[in-house]
Design an enzyme around this catalytic site. Structure first.
Site, PDB file in Angstrom:
ATOM      1  N   ASN A  21     -17.699 -70.127 -67.635  1.00  0.00           N
ATOM      2  CA  ASN A  21     -16.687 -70.236 -68.680  1.00  0.00           C
ATOM      3  C   ASN A  21     -15.587 -69.229 -68.368  1.00  0.00           C
ATOM      4  O   ASN A  21     -15.782 -68.026 -68.544  1.00  0.00           O
ATOM      5  CB  ASN A  21     -17.336 -69.945 -70.042  1.00  0.00           C
ATOM      6  N   TRP A  22     -14.456 -69.731 -67.905  1.00  0.00           N
ATOM      7  CA  TRP A  22     -13.372 -68.826 -67.515  1.00  0.00           C
ATOM      8  C   TRP A  22     -12.621 -68.268 -68.718  1.00  0.00           C
ATOM      9  O   TRP A  22     -11.772 -67.395 -68.565  1.00  0.00           O
ATOM     10  CB  TRP A  22     -12.396 -69.556 -66.575  1.00  0.00           C
ATOM     11  N   LYS A  23     -12.887 -68.825 -69.895  1.00  0.00           N
ATOM     12  CA  LYS A  23     -12.185 -68.379 -71.106  1.00  0.00           C
ATOM     13  C   LYS A  23     -10.672 -68.416 -70.865  1.00  0.00           C
ATOM     14  O   LYS A  23     -10.207 -69.280 -70.136  1.00  0.00           O
ATOM     15  CB  LYS A  23     -12.686 -66.991 -71.543  1.00  0.00           C
ATOM     16  N   HIS A 111     -18.317 -72.018 -79.204  1.00  0.00           N
ATOM     17  CA  HIS A 111     -18.471 -70.678 -78.621  1.00  0.00           C
ATOM     18  C   HIS A 111     -18.212 -69.639 -79.710  1.00  0.00           C
ATOM     19  O   HIS A 111     -17.342 -69.834 -80.575  1.00  0.00           O
ATOM     20  CB  HIS A 111     -17.490 -70.500 -77.462  1.00  0.00           C
ATOM     21  N   GLU A 113     -16.611 -67.011 -79.706  1.00  0.00           N
ATOM     22  CA  GLU A 113     -15.217 -66.558 -79.777  1.00  0.00           C
ATOM     23  C   GLU A 113     -14.370 -67.529 -80.600  1.00  0.00           C
ATOM     24  O   GLU A 113     -13.448 -67.116 -81.307  1.00  0.00           O
ATOM     25  CB  GLU A 113     -14.662 -66.369 -78.355  1.00  0.00           C
ATOM     26  N   GLU A 181     -26.262 -67.783 -76.754  1.00  0.00           N
ATOM     27  CA  GLU A 181     -25.455 -66.636 -76.360  1.00  0.00           C
ATOM     28  C   GLU A 181     -25.454 -65.607 -77.483  1.00  0.00           C
ATOM     29  O   GLU A 181     -24.667 -65.719 -78.439  1.00  0.00           O
ATOM     30  CB  GLU A 181     -24.000 -67.074 -76.100  1.00  0.00           C
ATOM     31  N   GLY A 187     -19.993 -60.066 -72.721  1.00  0.00           N
ATOM     32  CA  GLY A 187     -18.989 -59.134 -72.209  1.00  0.00           C
ATOM     33  C   GLY A 187     -19.327 -57.677 -72.379  1.00  0.00           C
ATOM     34  O   GLY A 187     -18.470 -56.816 -72.217  1.00  0.00           O
ATOM     35  N   SER A 226     -23.544 -61.669 -70.463  1.00  0.00           N
ATOM     36  CA  SER A 226     -23.695 -60.668 -69.396  1.00  0.00           C
ATOM     37  C   SER A 226     -24.637 -61.099 -68.269  1.00  0.00           C
ATOM     38  O   SER A 226     -25.362 -60.264 -67.715  1.00  0.00           O
ATOM     39  CB  SER A 226     -24.128 -59.325 -69.988  1.00  0.00           C
ATOM     40  N   GLY A 247     -19.703 -65.908 -68.199  1.00  0.00           N
ATOM     41  CA  GLY A 247     -18.306 -65.585 -68.457  1.00  0.00           C
ATOM     42  C   GLY A 247     -17.700 -64.795 -67.322  1.00  0.00           C
ATOM     43  O   GLY A 247     -17.345 -65.347 -66.282  1.00  0.00           O
ATOM     44  N   GLY A 248     -17.615 -63.489 -67.495  1.00  0.00           N
ATOM     45  CA  GLY A 248     -16.938 -62.617 -66.531  1.00  0.00           C
ATOM     46  C   GLY A 248     -17.346 -62.840 -65.081  1.00  0.00           C
ATOM     47  O   GLY A 248     -16.488 -62.871 -64.184  1.00  0.00           O
TER      48      GLY A 248
HETATM   49  P1  13P Z   1     -20.039 -62.830 -70.225  1.00  0.00           P
HETATM   50  O1  13P Z   1     -20.847 -63.459 -69.110  1.00  0.00           O
HETATM   51  O2  13P Z   1     -18.733 -62.281 -69.756  1.00  0.00           O
HETATM   52  O3  13P Z   1     -20.857 -61.885 -71.023  1.00  0.00           O
HETATM   53  O4  13P Z   1     -19.625 -64.032 -71.222  1.00  0.00           O
HETATM   54  C1  13P Z   1     -20.598 -64.902 -71.643  1.00  0.00           C
HETATM   55  C2  13P Z   1     -19.958 -66.033 -72.337  1.00  0.00           C
HETATM   56  O5  13P Z   1     -19.418 -65.894 -73.421  1.00  0.00           O
HETATM   57  C3  13P Z   1     -19.977 -67.344 -71.672  1.00  0.00           C
HETATM   58  O6  13P Z   1     -19.566 -68.359 -72.522  1.00  0.00           O
END
Ligand code: 13P
Length: 265
Positions: A21-23, A111, A113, A181, A187, A226, A247-248
């Site tokens: 997920n590149w957000k 998600h 967020e 999640e 993050g 993470s 994510g990251g």
């Molecule tokens: P991180 O891997 O950066 O913690 O993010 C997880 C995430 O929200 C994937 O959707």
């Protein structure tokens, strides 16, 4: 009368999914990362589906580049959110049909967020998942507790409520993925222990099986929060963990491939 003895249920192996997920990250140079991932997958076969969910601005060009350079593109693409309607006067929104048209085969919905930034409720997430199904996309439905909810011992209650409210009726293993999640793990570099992950994933599996029967036993349940090359193998080895939502660590091909390597054959 003797009771019929039923054979044990067939255990069909679930093919894992590792989705990045590149957000709200990535511009045109991010295309190189996607190509590097695709090229690595062409030579290093993994026992998992691999997907990138780039921002909507990159989806179509990424699909075109990936398709142009490989007969059998092994890197799938997904969106990060969709509107519930097919089209119409919804400035700034993208429909599931548009994502499908651009080359996506899946879309993340609910998600944390988006639940926070856009006040998305379980009911809205459920409608979005249904919109994804209508468009022929798989819905990757996210659930997870906050730090405060975990401290208060509410993790399973929250996840159970989110699952019940966010998944549409008639969901199938082929079109529905659940991503657990924990909000506090996103993050932050923090992750639950494998025992905690196992507990929540077993709970989700039970809920899916109770609601969807055989389909629920086959739905993929991803862990997200993470996930890094250093912890992927341990987390992916947990029972009922059928892949990761990353994510990251999905933004750089090297890191993402390090996570995917948990499924190296
Ligand atoms: P991180 O891997 O950066 O913690 O993010 C997880 C995430 O929200 C994937 O959707």
């Amino acid at each position: 009368m003797t009771e019929a003895v039923l054979p044990p249920p067939a255990t069909v192996a679930i093919r894992p999914l590792v989705a990045g997920n590149w957000k709200m990250n990535g511009a045109k140079q991010g295309l190189e990362e996607a190509l590097a991932i695709r090229d690595a997958l062409a030579v290093n076969v993994v026992a998992a589906d691999v997907m990138i969910c780039p921002p909507a601005t990159l989806l179509m060009v990424m699909a075109e580049i990936l398709a142009a350079e490989a007969e059998n593109a092994t890197l799938q693409l997904g969106g990060q959110d969709c509107h519930v309607a097919m089209a119409g006067a919804h400035t700034g929104d993208v429909s599931a049909e548009m994502l499908q048209d651009a080359g996506a085969t899946a879309v993340i919905v609910g998600h944390s967020e988006r639940r926070v930034d856009h006040a998305e409720t379980d009911g809205m997430v459920r409608s979005k998942a249904a919109a994804a199904h209508r468009a022929g996309l798989a819905a990757i439905v996210c659930v997870g507790e906050t730090a405060g909810e975990r401290r208060a011992g509410l993790t399973l209650a929250i996840v159970g409520r989110q699952l019940a409210g966010s998944l549409p009726d008639g969901a199938k293993a082929a079109n529905t993925v659940v991503a657990y999640e924990p909000v506090w793990a996103i993050g932050t570099g923090l992750t639950p222990t494998p025992t905690d992950v196992a507990e929540v994933h077993a709970f989700i599996r039970q809920a899916l099986a109770a609601r969807y029967g055989g389909e629920g036993t086959q739905m993929r349940i991803l862990y997200g929060g993470s996930v890094k090359p250093e912890n992927a193998r341990q987390l992916m080895a947990v029972a009922n963990v059928n892949g990761a939502l990353v994510g990251g660590a999905s933004l750089k091909a090297k890191d993402f491939l390090g996570v995917v390597a948990a499924y190296a054959i």
